[in-house]
Design a protein around this motif. Structure first.
Motif, PDB file in Angstrom:
ATOM      1  N   ILE A   1      -3.614  10.201   1.296  1.00  0.00           N
ATOM      2  CA  ILE A   1      -2.145  10.126   1.192  1.00  0.00           C
ATOM      3  C   ILE A   1      -1.552  11.301   1.982  1.00  0.00           C
ATOM      4  CG2 ILE A   1      -0.182  10.299  -0.401  1.00  0.00           C
ATOM      5  CD1 ILE A   1      -1.626   7.643  -0.679  1.00  0.00           C
ATOM      6  N   LYS A   2      -0.555  11.014   2.817  1.00  0.00           N
ATOM      7  CA  LYS A   2       0.014  12.036   3.702  1.00  0.00           C
ATOM      8  C   LYS A   2       1.361  12.537   3.220  1.00  0.00           C
ATOM      9  CE  LYS A   2      -3.347  11.854   6.648  1.00  0.00           C
ATOM     10  NZ  LYS A   2      -4.391  12.873   6.401  1.00  0.00           N
ATOM     11  N   GLY A   3       1.685  13.762   3.607  1.00  0.00           N
ATOM     12  CA  GLY A   3       2.975  14.358   3.295  1.00  0.00           C
ATOM     13  C   GLY A   3       3.866  14.367   4.518  1.00  0.00           C
ATOM     14  N   LEU A   4       5.103  14.797   4.311  1.00  0.00           N
ATOM     15  CA  LEU A   4       6.090  14.829   5.390  1.00  0.00           C
ATOM     16  C   LEU A   4       5.614  15.694   6.564  1.00  0.00           C
ATOM     17  CD1 LEU A   4       8.858  13.510   5.603  1.00  0.00           C
ATOM     18  CD2 LEU A   4       9.852  15.570   4.628  1.00  0.00           C
ATOM     19  N   SER A   5       4.946  16.789   6.270  1.00  0.00           N
ATOM     20  CA  SER A   5       4.500  17.717   7.328  1.00  0.00           C
ATOM     21  C   SER A   5       3.385  17.123   8.181  1.00  0.00           C
ATOM     22  CB  SER A   5       3.989  19.016   6.705  1.00  0.00           C
ATOM     23  OG  SER A   5       4.852  19.458   5.709  1.00  0.00           O
ATOM     24  N   ASP A   6       2.744  16.086   7.716  1.00  0.00           N
ATOM     25  CA  ASP A   6       1.621  15.488   8.469  1.00  0.00           C
ATOM     26  C   ASP A   6       2.079  14.445   9.473  1.00  0.00           C
ATOM     27  OD1 ASP A   6      -0.326  16.901   6.848  1.00  0.00           O
ATOM     28  OD2 ASP A   6       0.284  15.546   5.255  1.00  0.00           O
TER      29      ASP A   6
ATOM     30  N   GLU B   1       0.845  -1.203   0.000  1.00  0.00           N
ATOM     31  CA  GLU B   1       0.000   0.000   0.000  1.00  0.00           C
ATOM     32  C   GLU B   1       0.873   1.242   0.000  1.00  0.00           C
ATOM     33  OE1 GLU B   1      -3.367   0.415   2.272  1.00  0.00           O
ATOM     34  OE2 GLU B   1      -4.180  -1.530   1.668  1.00  0.00           O
ATOM     35  N   LEU B   2       0.466   2.233  -0.796  1.00  0.00           N
ATOM     36  CA  LEU B   2       1.148   3.523  -0.817  1.00  0.00           C
ATOM     37  C   LEU B   2       0.457   4.432   0.192  1.00  0.00           C
ATOM     38  CD1 LEU B   2       1.445   3.613  -4.663  1.00  0.00           C
ATOM     39  CD2 LEU B   2       3.399   3.702  -3.126  1.00  0.00           C
ATOM     40  N   LYS B   3       1.251   5.113   1.023  1.00  0.00           N
ATOM     41  CA  LYS B   3       0.678   5.932   2.099  1.00  0.00           C
ATOM     42  C   LYS B   3       1.121   7.390   2.070  1.00  0.00           C
ATOM     43  CE  LYS B   3       0.797   1.968   5.237  1.00  0.00           C
ATOM     44  NZ  LYS B   3       1.528   1.373   6.353  1.00  0.00           N
ATOM     45  N   TYR B   4       2.258   7.660   1.460  1.00  0.00           N
ATOM     46  CA  TYR B   4       2.854   8.997   1.557  1.00  0.00           C
ATOM     47  C   TYR B   4       3.247   9.519   0.171  1.00  0.00           C
ATOM     48  CZ  TYR B   4       3.465   6.916   6.170  1.00  0.00           C
ATOM     49  OH  TYR B   4       3.256   6.259   7.348  1.00  0.00           O
ATOM     50  N   ALA B   5       3.467  10.843   0.104  1.00  0.00           N
ATOM     51  CA  ALA B   5       3.943  11.412  -1.160  1.00  0.00           C
ATOM     52  C   ALA B   5       4.769  12.661  -0.912  1.00  0.00           C
ATOM     53  CB  ALA B   5       2.761  11.733  -2.076  1.00  0.00           C
ATOM     54  N   PHE B   6       5.643  12.933  -1.868  1.00  0.00           N
ATOM     55  CA  PHE B   6       6.446  14.165  -1.874  1.00  0.00           C
ATOM     56  C   PHE B   6       6.404  14.685  -3.299  1.00  0.00           C
ATOM     57  CE2 PHE B   6      10.336  16.512  -2.697  1.00  0.00           C
ATOM     58  CZ  PHE B   6      10.440  17.336  -1.583  1.00  0.00           C
ATOM     59  N   SER B   7       6.217  16.008  -3.442  1.00  0.00           N
ATOM     60  CA  SER B   7       6.107  16.569  -4.783  1.00  0.00           C
ATOM     61  C   SER B   7       7.217  17.576  -5.059  1.00  0.00           C
ATOM     62  CB  SER B   7       4.742  17.262  -4.920  1.00  0.00           C
ATOM     63  OG  SER B   7       4.685  17.957  -6.135  1.00  0.00           O
ATOM     64  N   GLY B   8       7.816  17.490  -6.226  1.00  0.00           N
ATOM     65  CA  GLY B   8       8.842  18.456  -6.597  1.00  0.00           C
ATOM     66  C   GLY B   8       9.483  18.098  -7.922  1.00  0.00           C
ATOM     67  N   ASP B   9       9.969  19.122  -8.617  1.00  0.00           N
ATOM     68  CA  ASP B   9      10.654  18.884  -9.885  1.00  0.00           C
ATOM     69  C   ASP B   9      12.171  18.936  -9.724  1.00  0.00           C
ATOM     70  OD1 ASP B   9       8.236  18.617 -11.032  1.00  0.00           O
ATOM     71  OD2 ASP B   9       8.213  20.564 -12.030  1.00  0.00           O
ATOM     72  N   LEU B  10      12.614  19.517  -8.608  1.00  0.00           N
ATOM     73  CA  LEU B  10      14.051  19.580  -8.369  1.00  0.00           C
ATOM     74  C   LEU B  10      14.490  18.376  -7.553  1.00  0.00           C
ATOM     75  CD1 LEU B  10      15.085  23.265  -7.602  1.00  0.00           C
ATOM     76  CD2 LEU B  10      16.050  21.744  -9.317  1.00  0.00           C
ATOM     77  N   MET B  11      15.263  17.531  -8.153  1.00  0.00           N
ATOM     78  CA  MET B  11      15.698  16.314  -7.471  1.00  0.00           C
ATOM     79  C   MET B  11      16.601  16.655  -6.286  1.00  0.00           C
ATOM     80  SD  MET B  11      14.058  14.038  -9.058  1.00  0.00           S
ATOM     81  CE  MET B  11      12.744  15.186  -9.357  1.00  0.00           C
ATOM     82  N   SER B  12      17.362  17.754  -6.414  1.00  0.00           N
ATOM     83  CA  SER B  12      18.215  18.189  -5.287  1.00  0.00           C
ATOM     84  C   SER B  12      17.379  18.457  -4.046  1.00  0.00           C
ATOM     85  CB  SER B  12      18.971  19.472  -5.611  1.00  0.00           C
ATOM     86  OG  SER B  12      19.187  19.645  -6.955  1.00  0.00           O
ATOM     87  N   ASP B  13      16.209  19.047  -4.236  1.00  0.00           N
ATOM     88  CA  ASP B  13      15.328  19.335  -3.096  1.00  0.00           C
ATOM     89  C   ASP B  13      14.854  18.041  -2.450  1.00  0.00           C
ATOM     90  OD1 ASP B  13      15.486  22.049  -3.141  1.00  0.00           O
ATOM     91  OD2 ASP B  13      13.574  22.389  -4.144  1.00  0.00           O
ATOM     92  N   ALA B  14      14.438  17.096  -3.274  1.00  0.00           N
ATOM     93  CA  ALA B  14      13.964  15.816  -2.745  1.00  0.00           C
ATOM     94  C   ALA B  14      15.074  15.140  -1.940  1.00  0.00           C
ATOM     95  CB  ALA B  14      13.516  14.909  -3.894  1.00  0.00           C
ATOM     96  N   LEU B  15      16.296  15.175  -2.471  1.00  0.00           N
ATOM     97  CA  LEU B  15      17.419  14.512  -1.794  1.00  0.00           C
ATOM     98  C   LEU B  15      17.744  15.190  -0.475  1.00  0.00           C
ATOM     99  CD1 LEU B  15      19.610  14.010  -4.956  1.00  0.00           C
ATOM    100  CD2 LEU B  15      18.712  12.160  -3.551  1.00  0.00           C
ATOM    101  N   MET B  16      17.578  16.510  -0.434  1.00  0.00           N
ATOM    102  CA  MET B  16      17.874  17.283   0.782  1.00  0.00           C
ATOM    103  C   MET B  16      16.780  17.066   1.826  1.00  0.00           C
ATOM    104  SD  MET B  16      20.109  19.686   1.733  1.00  0.00           S
ATOM    105  CE  MET B  16      20.282  20.776   3.131  1.00  0.00           C
ATOM    106  N   VAL B  17      15.538  17.240   1.403  1.00  0.00           N
ATOM    107  CA  VAL B  17      14.413  17.212   2.342  1.00  0.00           C
ATOM    108  C   VAL B  17      14.169  15.808   2.893  1.00  0.00           C
ATOM    109  CG1 VAL B  17      11.917  17.600   2.546  1.00  0.00           C
ATOM    110  CG2 VAL B  17      13.322  19.208   1.259  1.00  0.00           C
ATOM    111  N   LEU B  18      14.378  14.808   2.054  1.00  0.00           N
ATOM    112  CA  LEU B  18      13.993  13.443   2.453  1.00  0.00           C
ATOM    113  C   LEU B  18      15.129  12.626   3.046  1.00  0.00           C
ATOM    114  CD1 LEU B  18      11.680  12.751  -0.587  1.00  0.00           C
ATOM    115  CD2 LEU B  18      10.964  13.212   1.757  1.00  0.00           C
ATOM    116  N   ARG B  19      16.296  13.266   3.188  1.00  0.00           N
ATOM    117  CA  ARG B  19      17.446  12.526   3.736  1.00  0.00           C
ATOM    118  C   ARG B  19      17.129  11.961   5.120  1.00  0.00           C
ATOM    119  NH1 ARG B  19      21.077  16.366   4.577  1.00  0.00           N
ATOM    120  NH2 ARG B  19      20.894  16.153   6.819  1.00  0.00           N
ATOM    121  N   GLU B  20      16.444  12.768   5.925  1.00  0.00           N
ATOM    122  CA  GLU B  20      16.127  12.325   7.281  1.00  0.00           C
ATOM    123  C   GLU B  20      14.634  12.030   7.437  1.00  0.00           C
ATOM    124  OE1 GLU B  20      18.436  11.663   9.392  1.00  0.00           O
ATOM    125  OE2 GLU B  20      20.143  12.594   8.400  1.00  0.00           O
ATOM    126  N   ALA B  21      13.960  11.704   6.360  1.00  0.00           N
ATOM    127  CA  ALA B  21      12.526  11.374   6.451  1.00  0.00           C
ATOM    128  C   ALA B  21      12.338  10.143   7.339  1.00  0.00           C
ATOM    129  CB  ALA B  21      11.965  11.104   5.065  1.00  0.00           C
TER     130      ALA B  21
END
Lengths: 124, 138
Positions: free
Chosen positions: A118-123, A25-45
């Motif tokens: 579907i929840k995001g990191l802030s939730d 089951e998929l439960k979470y999502a992150f949205s962005g076009d800049l892969m650098s942002d995803a790598l930075m923000v989700l490092r400690e997810a």
């Protein structure tokens, strides 16, 4: 939420051949076009976020797949009707990453998925 | 599984960029290392690999795995980083439009590598840049 249910919510389709993941089951999502942002923000997810998560992006290059692979994302959702190349789809499939596609813009698809639970990191 | 290895990284080859990181990640998965540590290594190595691809004339990546840590060294052949302090600042970027097309150039890469690493050493001259990072397994 199952992959089939997600496809229904976004009125989209699965672009890679079905990948068998038991009781998945998929439960979470992150949205962005800049892969650098995803790598930075989700490092400690929190553990499990990316593993049960969807990377929602308009980036259809090989690097969106590589980013998803490094972060352990289960799925990528390509928005705005963009179509990844066969090479990109093969790379995703070989990395066990589900690729979904929709004609919706990222904002709309994020709203639909959030409404569907579907929840995001802030939730978290 | 190998405990060390060396790869060549081609300049501006954004289609294949990430293959070195993918290789190292697969090696670590085979060694029963905690998942969150593997993710940290993967992110740091991937960002560094992308940096060599988009900013240098090409270079190499060498890795060395011990029982309790991995050391990864990236060496390129120039043109070097003019001001390292400035390059590490979040948001500072000199990436070209092709790198941005592939989703990079937000100016977060070096800071992300630094934060993901337990030891971070970056030296640079016009002849080349050496990034030497170590990540502990516990």
């Amino acid at each position: 939420m199952t992959v089939q249910k997600i496809v229904e919510v976004i009125r989209g389709k699965e672009l890679t051949p079905p990948i068998q993941k038991e009781d998945f089951e998929l439960k979470y999502a992150f949205s962005g076009d800049l892969m650098s942002d995803a790598l930075m923000v989700l490092r400690e997810a929190p553990e499990g976020f990316c593993e049960a998560g969807i990377l929602i992006t308009g980036n259809v290059t090989m690097q969106s797949i590589r980013t998803a692979e490094m972060l352990d994302f289960a799925a990528i959702l390509i928005t705005r009707g963009k179509v990844p190349s066969q090479q990109v789809l093969e790379q995703a499939y070989n990395s066990n990453i589900i690729v979904l596609g929709t004609n919706d813009v990222s904002f709309s698809v994020c709203g639909k998925l959030y409404n569907a639970g579907i929840k995001g990191l802030s939730d978290l | 599984m190998e405990n060390s290895g060396k790869f060549t990284i081609e300049a501006m080859d954004l289609e294949n960029a990430g293959s070195v990181s993918s290789n190292i990640k697969k090696t670590l998965i085979g060694k029963n290392i905690p998942k969150h540590i593997i993710k940290r290594v993967s992110i740091a190595v991937y960002e560094a690999e992308i940096n060599v691809v988009i900013h240098s004339y090409g270079g190499t990546c060498s890795y060395f795995i011990d029982d309790d840590k991995i050391r990864v060294v990236f060496e390129d052949t120039g043109p070097g980083i003019e001001d390292i302090e400035q390059a590490i600042q979040p948001g500072f970027s000199t990436a070209n439009t092709q790198a941005i097309y592939y989703g990079f150039g937000a100016g977060m890469g070096l800071m992300n590598i630094k934060n993901a690493s337990d030891i971070f050493n970056l030296t640079s001259s016009p002849k080349g840049t050496i990034l030497d990072i170590t990540i502990n397994f516990n």
